[in-house]
Every structure is written in structure tokens, then in C-alpha cells.
Design a protein around this motif. Structure first.
Motif, PDB file in Angstrom:
ATOM      1  N   LYS A  51      -7.912  -0.187   5.515  1.00 34.92           N
ATOM      2  CA  LYS A  51      -8.020  -1.384   4.981  1.00 34.92           C
ATOM      3  C   LYS A  51      -8.220  -1.550   3.539  1.00 34.92           C
ATOM      4  CE  LYS A  51     -12.234  -3.244   5.447  1.00 34.92           C
ATOM      5  NZ  LYS A  51     -13.410  -4.110   6.108  1.00 34.92           N
ATOM      6  N   ALA A  52      -7.499  -2.420   2.994  1.00 37.62           N
ATOM      7  CA  ALA A  52      -7.462  -2.337   1.539  1.00 37.62           C
ATOM      8  C   ALA A  52      -8.210  -3.781   1.032  1.00 37.62           C
ATOM      9  CB  ALA A  52      -6.170  -2.299   0.711  1.00 37.62           C
ATOM     10  N   GLU A  53      -9.001  -3.860   0.123  1.00 39.20           N
ATOM     11  CA  GLU A  53      -9.852  -5.106  -0.186  1.00 39.20           C
ATOM     12  C   GLU A  53      -9.604  -5.168  -1.826  1.00 39.20           C
ATOM     13  OE1 GLU A  53     -13.398  -5.363   2.549  1.00 39.20           O
ATOM     14  OE2 GLU A  53     -13.150  -3.604   1.562  1.00 39.20           O
ATOM     15  N   LEU A  54      -9.176  -6.372  -2.401  1.00 37.72           N
ATOM     16  CA  LEU A  54      -9.309  -6.682  -3.656  1.00 37.72           C
ATOM     17  C   LEU A  54     -10.634  -7.188  -4.132  1.00 37.72           C
ATOM     18  CD1 LEU A  54      -6.910  -6.449  -5.830  1.00 37.72           C
ATOM     19  CD2 LEU A  54      -6.362  -8.755  -5.504  1.00 37.72           C
ATOM     20  N   LEU A  94       0.868  -1.283   0.004  1.00 37.40           N
ATOM     21  CA  LEU A  94      -0.020  -0.007  -0.077  1.00 37.40           C
ATOM     22  C   LEU A  94       0.815   1.235   0.002  1.00 37.40           C
ATOM     23  CD1 LEU A  94      -2.750  -1.008   2.606  1.00 37.40           C
ATOM     24  CD2 LEU A  94      -2.751  -1.236   0.311  1.00 37.40           C
ATOM     25  N   ASP A  95       0.876   1.877  -1.124  1.00 35.09           N
ATOM     26  CA  ASP A  95       1.767   3.245  -1.103  1.00 35.09           C
ATOM     27  C   ASP A  95       0.554   4.322  -0.672  1.00 35.09           C
ATOM     28  OD1 ASP A  95       3.784   1.710  -1.957  1.00 35.09           O
ATOM     29  OD2 ASP A  95       3.492   2.223  -4.366  1.00 35.09           O
ATOM     30  N   VAL A 118     -14.978  -9.759  -1.893  1.00 38.74           N
ATOM     31  CA  VAL A 118     -13.674  -9.550  -1.703  1.00 38.74           C
ATOM     32  C   VAL A 118     -12.990 -10.943  -1.784  1.00 38.74           C
ATOM     33  CG1 VAL A 118     -12.387  -8.883   0.381  1.00 38.74           C
ATOM     34  CG2 VAL A 118     -14.852  -7.661  -0.140  1.00 38.74           C
ATOM     35  N   THR A 119     -11.790 -10.773  -2.572  1.00 41.78           N
ATOM     36  CA  THR A 119     -11.000 -11.779  -2.698  1.00 41.78           C
ATOM     37  C   THR A 119      -9.911 -11.780  -2.092  1.00 41.78           C
ATOM     38  OG1 THR A 119     -10.364 -10.910  -4.786  1.00 41.78           O
ATOM     39  CG2 THR A 119     -12.154 -12.276  -5.108  1.00 41.78           C
ATOM     40  N   ASP A 120      -9.321 -10.547  -1.493  1.00 40.52           N
ATOM     41  CA  ASP A 120      -8.195 -10.458  -0.969  1.00 40.52           C
ATOM     42  C   ASP A 120      -8.216  -9.350   0.061  1.00 40.52           C
ATOM     43  OD1 ASP A 120      -5.644 -11.063   0.288  1.00 40.52           O
ATOM     44  OD2 ASP A 120      -4.433  -9.886  -1.150  1.00 40.52           O
ATOM     45  N   SER A 121      -7.762  -9.090   1.256  1.00 43.43           N
ATOM     46  CA  SER A 121      -7.723  -7.818   1.991  1.00 43.43           C
ATOM     47  C   SER A 121      -6.507  -7.685   3.022  1.00 43.43           C
ATOM     48  CB  SER A 121      -9.138  -7.784   2.813  1.00 43.43           C
ATOM     49  OG  SER A 121      -8.941  -8.954   3.744  1.00 43.43           O
ATOM     50  N   ALA A 122      -6.127  -6.642   3.272  1.00 43.19           N
ATOM     51  CA  ALA A 122      -4.908  -6.381   4.037  1.00 43.19           C
ATOM     52  C   ALA A 122      -4.995  -5.156   4.798  1.00 43.19           C
ATOM     53  CB  ALA A 122      -3.603  -6.400   3.155  1.00 43.19           C
ATOM     54  N   ALA A 123      -4.455  -5.290   5.947  1.00 41.15           N
ATOM     55  CA  ALA A 123      -4.624  -3.626   6.777  1.00 41.15           C
ATOM     56  C   ALA A 123      -3.522  -3.135   7.003  1.00 41.15           C
ATOM     57  CB  ALA A 123      -5.264  -4.345   8.287  1.00 41.15           C
ATOM     58  N   GLY A 124      -3.575  -2.024   7.267  1.00 40.08           N
ATOM     59  CA  GLY A 124      -2.380  -1.143   7.412  1.00 40.08           C
ATOM     60  C   GLY A 124      -2.866   0.156   8.319  1.00 40.08           C
ATOM     61  N   TYR A 125      -2.167   1.038   8.254  1.00 41.99           N
ATOM     62  CA  TYR A 125      -2.171   2.342   9.038  1.00 41.99           C
ATOM     63  C   TYR A 125      -1.577   3.392   8.232  1.00 41.99           C
ATOM     64  CZ  TYR A 125       2.486   2.326  10.641  1.00 41.99           C
ATOM     65  OH  TYR A 125       4.130   2.187  10.823  1.00 41.99           O
ATOM     66  N   ARG A 177     -10.961  -1.484  -3.270  1.00 39.20           N
ATOM     67  CA  ARG A 177     -11.500  -0.627  -2.247  1.00 39.20           C
ATOM     68  C   ARG A 177     -10.607  -0.349  -1.124  1.00 39.20           C
ATOM     69  NH1 ARG A 177     -16.701  -2.809  -1.707  1.00 39.20           N
ATOM     70  NH2 ARG A 177     -15.983  -4.261   0.022  1.00 39.20           N
ATOM     71  N   VAL A 178     -10.537   0.931  -0.672  1.00 39.72           N
ATOM     72  CA  VAL A 178      -9.787   1.320   0.623  1.00 39.72           C
ATOM     73  C   VAL A 178     -10.516   2.089   1.228  1.00 39.72           C
ATOM     74  CG1 VAL A 178      -7.625   2.658   0.999  1.00 39.72           C
ATOM     75  CG2 VAL A 178      -7.623   1.606  -1.066  1.00 39.72           C
ATOM     76  N   THR A 179     -10.454   1.927   2.760  1.00 38.99           N
ATOM     77  CA  THR A 179     -11.158   2.375   3.719  1.00 38.99           C
ATOM     78  C   THR A 179     -10.322   2.739   4.814  1.00 38.99           C
ATOM     79  OG1 THR A 179     -13.157   0.878   3.531  1.00 38.99           O
ATOM     80  CG2 THR A 179     -13.060   2.048   5.493  1.00 38.99           C
ATOM     81  N   VAL A 180     -10.465   4.139   5.211  1.00 41.76           N
ATOM     82  CA  VAL A 180      -9.631   4.608   6.267  1.00 41.76           C
ATOM     83  C   VAL A 180     -10.636   4.892   7.518  1.00 41.76           C
ATOM     84  CG1 VAL A 180      -8.525   6.853   6.882  1.00 41.76           C
ATOM     85  CG2 VAL A 180      -8.107   5.945   4.582  1.00 41.76           C
ATOM     86  N   SER A 181     -10.127   4.632   8.631  1.00 40.36           N
ATOM     87  CA  SER A 181     -11.131   4.592   9.704  1.00 40.36           C
ATOM     88  C   SER A 181     -10.325   5.078  10.903  1.00 40.36           C
ATOM     89  CB  SER A 181     -11.802   3.453   9.938  1.00 40.36           C
ATOM     90  OG  SER A 181     -10.943   2.103  10.139  1.00 40.36           O
ATOM     91  N   SER A 182     -11.090   5.236  12.065  1.00 43.23           N
ATOM     92  CA  SER A 182     -10.383   5.471  13.393  1.00 43.23           C
ATOM     93  C   SER A 182     -11.336   5.047  14.393  1.00 43.23           C
ATOM     94  CB  SER A 182     -10.256   7.189  13.587  1.00 43.23           C
ATOM     95  OG  SER A 182      -9.484   7.273  14.821  1.00 43.23           O
TER      96      SER A 182
END
Length: 781
Positions: free
Chosen positions: A312-315, A244-245, A321-328, A270-275
Motif C-alpha cells: 500500500k502506498a499513501e500520499l 509503483l516501481d 492521507v490525500t491519495d492511496s493505491a494498492a499493489g503487490y 508512505r509505503v507499507t508491505v504486509s501479508s
């Protein structure tokens, strides 16, 4: 000086720091995915020459169990750290028939924590071997074998089949090993060849030396060969997210995200930003293209308030949704801009002085690898405890979890690209490799909010194409500052002339680094004050520093004096950042604020923190430079209470203070009158010419201040140049060539005095008052 262990209180290295929800999985590695090699039960670490607070807390199996890639996390993974079979052969040998030793991965072969602790040379090749099984619930997914870092040329086989080879000591790499898996017990073999400084690759400060403490070594340290960061397995979908860049854009309150993927070209994401579970914004796009995710009214990231958002990014395949990964991420900006006419680095549009230390990232027990995650965090926490807001990671690149802690704790990071060997002009192959690795390092850490500047080269080590490289780095990552050469004034280095900052190294300093029309001024290295703590020396009696201190009190006075000098002198003159050498002792370098074993904090934490905070606070509303009226005669009056009727005068060529009044002789009045002229060595400063001896100036020589004839030399001009600094009730005059040292009267004599210095004329009593002078009408117009 304080010992870190405080009875009845948990030491700061053990205090828990809350993590965001995305990192709750860091200890959930599937421990059943591997099996220890035969003989592992008898494995033991070697005795460490110095023990840190964490040396004895490293598990034999599964050391560093935390998830190693915090900005791209998945719930399923298997940690392969632990005991591997091990052997050393000649550099050109094939796989050995037997592996006679065991090594604890990911500690390098030179380290005590590895259990090997032997010197590795350019004639050696390292071999690693272990078995593993793949959990059954991973069936149907691809399996990747990941290496955080391995120094330097690494080749990997799974079940006898070569799956890949990698060159580079500081970037991560991975292989899809699915075709090689057999459904049962699998065997992985790894070979590593590391020529250290005898090759042409990036080596930083590594040198092939004895692994046991020894005299010498200077500013270079023990080599670190082989696997030195976490090795792990991870199941992924056939089409999956690889990176994730993320770049915050405060101009329109968005997070710009490029979702990078494998076998996912043209797929939707799809990219989601949350807190705290509350969605701030979401957006969709395609893999590899920039997606703008709205983050309205963003909570900005700063060192004082290092707020992080979850990402959170989802493919997607249609709506599935076939793949997802989390970050910050952290919402912040970094740039250079004019502030009151001076070019400064600005964080979130505002100038804040960046005060930090040089951080080498070496450990007496793990060498290149911190023994535990708490240890990795501890040096950064020490920066925060001491009031620093920045750290320069010096020609080494740390694991991604180090960047997480910098992001979480709130420290601005200057990241050096590890240098090639000194005194050599790299050949074409070395240059190609170095630049490729630099790009890979940028890619792997470009989303860390704490990282604000790339430092391309250092003091001319392996230097070439400075301007081109700086331009290319800026183009590759325009969201950060670029430093084309740290220490452009040092050691034969060549300034590329570009980049965002001009960076000097001045020991002890702090010196005078001036901004230009196109670059902000930073002090990339200074200090190096040394104090050796008995019982906490790597090689007792072998330590060195740039300036030894006689006592803890002297160290505190001198160090705080340097910080104060930057605040009152260099900051108003245009300096925007400083990097003190260094946070810890390293091997025979004894100039750390902490000992190499991290057991003792040498300095007064509260006092240093207050000095750093005063420096940062001053930068938020910098005082204008002090100016003196050039071309005019003036007299300088003492401001020390009880002596305010005395003035600076010369007598028999030496400087004194003496009472002057209307009844004084004409000679005394002339001796006490000086013409203020533009500084002989620095046009931003001043020189004081004698009223009755034109062509002779007030200068320091061997610390004593005197009146001498200008001999035209550069040394004289520098000795006779004084920089004006604001003082209460007057002005302080700091030496142009020894900044931080001041014109001072003591017992009627006038000296060049240094706060925290060891001479009689450095006496701290009334130091500030004695170095403050009222500029008044001349006694002899």
C-alpha cells in the motif's frame, strides 16, 4: 491427446484461483457510468472460425470487467468496455458525420468478437464513439480516461475537444479529461490509424492478411488494429500516485520502492508491505525517490511457491492521507553467476533450469485479446499443468492482468519487445519511437516478480544497435537479465556480443548452445513438432510444422525425448534454459501442445510434466560432464542384457556389433578398436578414429553409421563428432550436429537413432540400453 472438457469435472480453465485481498475489487467497476449507443441491442458478434471454451461467455456489455491494473489499484473506477459506435474512413479523413456500425471494445476490428471482422489496411482509419456519465460521488476529484493499449496511432476527443494523441501499440496511456467534462452526458471519440507492417513501428507478428482462415501465412498472423485492451475511467486526487516501481533486495531484506506521482513533486509518501493483514514493514520518503521498506525474513517468490506480499502506498500532506493505491510484490532476485564453473542464471541465488514455451498470445476469436480473464489465465495454467516453470512472451506485450496471473501462478517470464518488420533497416524516426515504447513497456511491467528477462530483438528482425540497446535496457532496469538477440545463430541476425545470455534457435534441436565466459547459454527456440487434430484446424489441411508427427504417440515420444535429451546432454554441457515452440497452434502453425481453439491438449500431460520436473530436479544438482580419455585406444561394448559380449566394429566400411573374445581374429580385434580423439567439430565432444584405418572416423550418413575418411568438410567433421552423456553402466554418444540422436545398435547394425523417431531403428524397445556403451580396454592396443 485429451479433450479439455471432462464430464463431471470442472475444466481447468474454470477452476477458481484465490486472489489476494488487493484484487477483491476487480469486478466492482461502476457499470452505471456509461450508456450503450443506439442500436446496441441489435449488435451481434461475427461467427468465429474456431470457438474457444470462452467464446460464448463474453458479455455484450462490459466484457473483461476485471480491474485492469493489478499493481496500482483504486476502489473507484468505471469500465468503458462494451458496445461503441464505429466507422472506418480513409486514413486522412476527418471525423465521419455518422457512425454506421457498432464494435465491442476492446476486441480489434479484425476479430469475430468485435462484431466487425474486416481487413484493415494502411489506407484505413478507425473511429470509435460512445457516451458516458461521471458518477456524482466523484465530484471534487480529477477524472482520467485510461487505455490499456491501442494499436497504433490513437487520438482522443472528449466533448469535441482533442485531449491527446498517442503512438504505440503495446503500452498504456491516459488523459486527464476533467476540463472537458460537462456535468452530464459526455461523448468520447477515438480515432486509430494502424499501418501494421507497412509502417515503421513495432508490429510483432501482425501482418495485413485476410481475416478469414486461409492457406499460407507462415509464422506471421492476422493484424490487430485499434483498441485491444480495456478502456476505463478513474477518479484521482489532484496530486496522485501514478506508478509503483518495486525492486526486491534480498541482500538486506528490503523492498526498494519509488512512488511515482503527478502534481506531487516533493510530497511525502508512505509505503507499507504486509501479508494476510500483518505488517511486514513500513517506511516513508518522498515521491520519486527510493524508499527502502524492511521485509524481514522474506518469504521468497519461486515458481513452486509464488508468494505475494500486499503493498500500500499513501500520499501524505502532513499526517493526512490525500491519495492511496494498492499493489503487490514478490521477493526474489535474478542474476547470472558461476555454478560449478559454468555461468548460469540464478533465481534467489540458486540455479534452476528454466523450461518453458513460446507463447504468441493469439486467439481465433479475439486475435490479440483473450475473450475473458479466465481465458487469459488459461494458457499460463496450461504451462503449469505441463510442468513448465517459464514462458517466453513472443514479440507481443500482454495486458497487465496477464502478468498478474504469471506472478500469482508462478511462471518465470521472458518478455520480448515486439519487433519492427523483418528485412528492413528502420529509419531514425522508427528507432526513436521503438525505443521510447520499449522504455514505456519496461516502466509498466518493471514491478512484476515473474518477469526475469527482457528480450530486446529476435532473429535480426528490424535489428540495429544491438549492443547499445542491450546496455541501455540493462541500465534502465538493472534488476533483470537482458538478452540482446534471441536467435543469434539464425536468419542473418547480428549478435551484439553483450547481455546476460547467448541465445540460439535450433529446429528441431535441441542442439548445442555453449556458455561463454560472460554469458549463460539458453535455447531461445526449439522443437516445433507438429500434429494436426481433425476438427481443430484453423484452415483444414493448411497447417505446417517444423517436423510433422504421424500420431499422438509419436508426438509424445518425440517431445519427451527432446526434454530428456536436454536433461542428460545439454544441461550438463552448460545449457541453462530452453523454450519449446510452442504452447498452442496459431492459425496455420500446427506445432502447439494445445490446439489453437484450446479445446484439445495434444500431449500426455502427466508424462510431459514428469519430464519437465525431472529436468528441473536435475538442474538443482547437475551431474558433471562425462569425459573420455583422449589419445587412447578403447573398445566399446554393448550393455543391452543378453548381448554384452558384443562390441562396436567396422566391416566393409559399415558399423556393426559382433561378439569379440580372446580367440577372435586379429582383424576383428583391430576393427573393434577405436582411438578417442578430441571432437573434430566440437572440442567439448569426441571423435572415434579407426585403429587399423588411421584418418578414418566413425560417422553417421543418412542415419547409417559407418567408417569414412575425413574429407576436411564441415559436414564430415560434424557427422563424425559425438558428445558423451552419462548412461547406466556406460556412456551414451549423441550426435554433435543432431543432438538428442544417439549411436545405437539394433539387429547387429549401428544407426543414428532418435527417441520418438519414425524409423525402424528408432524402435523404443530397449532404446536406452541399446544406446549405452561400456568404454573398455582395447582389443588391439
Amino acid at each position: 491427446m485429451s479433450r479439455l472438457r471432462v464430464p463431471g469435472r470442472r475444466p481447468w480453465w474454470r477452476r477458481a484461483i484465490a486472489t489476494t485481498g488487493l484484487l477483491a475489487l476487480v469486478s466492482s467497476a461502476l457499470v452505471g457510468a456509461g450508456s450503450a449507443p443506439a442500436g446496441a441491442a441489435s449488435w451481434a458478434p461475427k461467427p468465429s472460425p474456431m470457438t474457444t471454451p470462452w467464446t460464448d461467455r463474453v458479455p455484450v456489455d462490459k466484457p473483461l470487467p476485471e480491474y485492469p491494473r493489478p499493481q496500482l489499484t483504486r476502489p473507484d473506477w468505471a469500465n468503458l468496455n462494451g458496445i461503441w459506435d464505429f466507422a472506418v474512413t480513409g486514413r486522412d479523413a476527418g471525423q465521419p458525420a455518422s457512425f454506421t456500425d457498432q464494435i465491442r471494445v476492446p476486441f480489434v476490428a479484425e476479430s469475430p468478437l468485435s462484431g466487425i471482422q474486416r481487413r484493415i489496411t494502411e489506407n484505413d482509419k478507425l473511429w470509435y464513439k460512445r457516451t458516458f456519465t461521471v458518477p456524482s460521488d466523484w465530484n471534487g476529484r480529477r477524472v482520467e480516461l485510461n487505455f490499456g493499449a491501442s494499436d497504433w496511432q490513437t487520438t482522443v476527443w472528449v466533448n469535441g475537444t482533442r485531449v491527446g494523441a498517442h503512438k504505440g501499440g503495446y503500452d498504456s496511456f491516459a488523459y486527464d479529461i476533467t476540463p472537458q467534462l460537462n456535468g452530464g452526458t459526455n461523448t468520447v471519440v477515438v480515432s486509430v490509424y494502424d499501418p501494421t507492417q507497412t509502417g515503421g513501428q513495432a508490429v510483432g507478428k501482425q501482418r495485413i492478411n485476410d481475416v478469414q482462415p486461409h492457406s499460407g501465412g507462415g509464422i506471421f498472423y492476422t493484424a490487430a488494429s485499434g483498441i485491444w485492451q480495456t478502456v476505463w475511467l478513474e477518479p484521482v486526487a489532484a496530486a496522485h500516485i501514478t506508478r509503483l516501481d518495486m525492486t526486491p533486495d534480498l541482500g538486506d531484506s528490503t523492498l526498494r520502492v519509488k512512488v511515482q506521482g503527478a502534481s506531487a513533486s516533493g510530497r511525502s509518501t508512505r509505503v507499507t508491505v504486509s501479508s494476510g493483514g500483518n505488517v511486514a514493514g513500513t517506511a516513508t520518503g518522498t515521491v520519486g525517490s527510493e524508499i527502502s521498506v524492511p521485509v524481514p525474513n522474506p518469504h521468497l517468490w519461486t515458481p513452486e511457491d509464488p508468494f505475494l506480499y500486499d503493498v500500500k502506498a499513501e500520499l501524505l500532506d502532513g499526517s493526512a492521507v490525500t491519495d492511496s493505491a494498492a499493489g503487490y510484490t514478490g521477493m526474489r532476485s535474478i542474476a547470472v553467476a558461476k555454478v560449478d564453473g559454468v555461468l548460469r542464471p540464478v533465481l534467489n541465488g540458486k540455479f534452476v533450469f528454466q523450461t518453458g514455451t513460446l507463447d504468441q498470445g493469439y486467439w481465433p476469436d479475439g486475435i490479440y485479446t483473450a475473450p475473458t480473464d479466465d481465458a487469459l489465465k488459461s494458457d499460463l495454467q496450461a504451462h503449469k499443468d505441463l510442468g513448465f516453470n517459464m514462458v517466453r512472451k513472443h514479440i507481443k506485450v500482454e495486458p497487465q492482468r496477464w502478468f498478474y496471473w504469471a506472478d500469482k501462478l508462478g511462471l518465470l517470464v521472458w518478455q520480448d519487445m515486439p519487433a519492427m518488420d523483418t528485412g528492413k533497416s528502420p529509419d531514425a524516426a522508427a528507432r526513436t519511437q521503438w525505443e521510447a515504447e520499449f522504455h514505456s513497456v519496461i516502466d509498466q511491467h518493471r514491478s512484476s516478480p515473474s518477469l526475469v528477462m527482457w528480450v530486446d530483438q529476435n532473429e535480426g528482425w528490424g535489428q540495429y544497435d544491438q549492443a547499445r540497446i542491450a546496455n541501455e535496457v540493462k541500465a534502465y532496469d538493472p534488476s533483470r537479465l537482458v538478452n540482446n538477440m534471441s536467435g543469434v545463430n539464425c536468419c542473418g541476425s547480428v549478435d551484439g556480443g553483450n547481455g546476460d545470455v547467448i541465445d540460439n534457435h535450433i529446429y528441431v534441436g535441441p542442439g548445442n548452445t555453449a556458455p561463454t565466459a560472460t554469458r549463460a547459454a539458453v535455447l531461445g527456440e526449439f522443437g516445433g513438432l507438429g500434429y494436426k487434430v481433425p476438427g481443430h484446424e484453423w484452415f483444414p489441411g493448411g497447417g505446417f510444422s517444423y517436423e510433422d508427427q504421424a500420431s499422438v504417440a509419436a508426438l509424445n515420444n518425440r517431445f519427451v525425448g527432446l526434454l530428456d535429451s536436454i536433461r542428460v546432454g545439454q544441461l550438463p554441457a552448460g545449457l541453462s534454459a530452453s523454450v519449446y515452440t510452442e504452447i498452442t497452434d496459431v492459425e496455420n502453425e500446427a506445432n502447439g501442445l494445445l490446439t489453437y481453439d484450446r479445446q484439445v491438449v495434444k500431449v500426455d500431460t502427466a508424462r510431459v510434466k514428469a519430464a519437465n520436473q525431472a529436468l528441473v530436479n536435475a538442474s538443482r544438482n547437475p551431474a558433471p560432464p562425462v569425459t573420455l580419455p583422449t589419445g587412447q585406444y578403447k573398445s566399446l561394448r554393448v550393455t543391452t542384457p543378453g548381448y554384452t559380449d558384443k562390441y562396436l566394429r567396422h566391416q566393409d566400411a559399415l558399423a556393426f556389433t559382433e561378439v569379440v573374445s580372446g580367440a577372435s581374429s586379429a582383424l576383428l580385434k583391430n576393427d573393434a578398436t577405436w582411438k578417442v580423439v578430441t571432437g573434430l567439430a566440437n572440442s567439448n565432444c569426441y571423435s572415434l578414429e579407426s585403429r587399423n584405418y588411421p584418418g578414418e572416423f566413425l560417422r553417421h550418413r543418412d542415419f547409417r553409421v559407418r567408417r569414412d575418411t575425413d574429407d576436411g568438410s564441415a559436414l564430415f567433421k560434424a557427422d563424425a563428432t559425438w558428445c558423451a552423456i552419462a548412461g547406466t553402466g556406460g556412456v551414451r554418444l549423441s550426435s554433435a550436429n543432431l543432438p538428442g540422436s544417439y549411436l545405437r545398435h539394433i539387429d547387429s547394425e549401428v544407426w543414428l537413432a532418435t527417441p520418438g523417431g519414425g524409423h525402424a531403428w528408432d524402435n523404443p524397445a530397449t532404446f536406452t540400453e541399446d544406446t549405452t556403451w561400456a568404454v573398455e580396454a582395447p582389443w588391439a592396443p
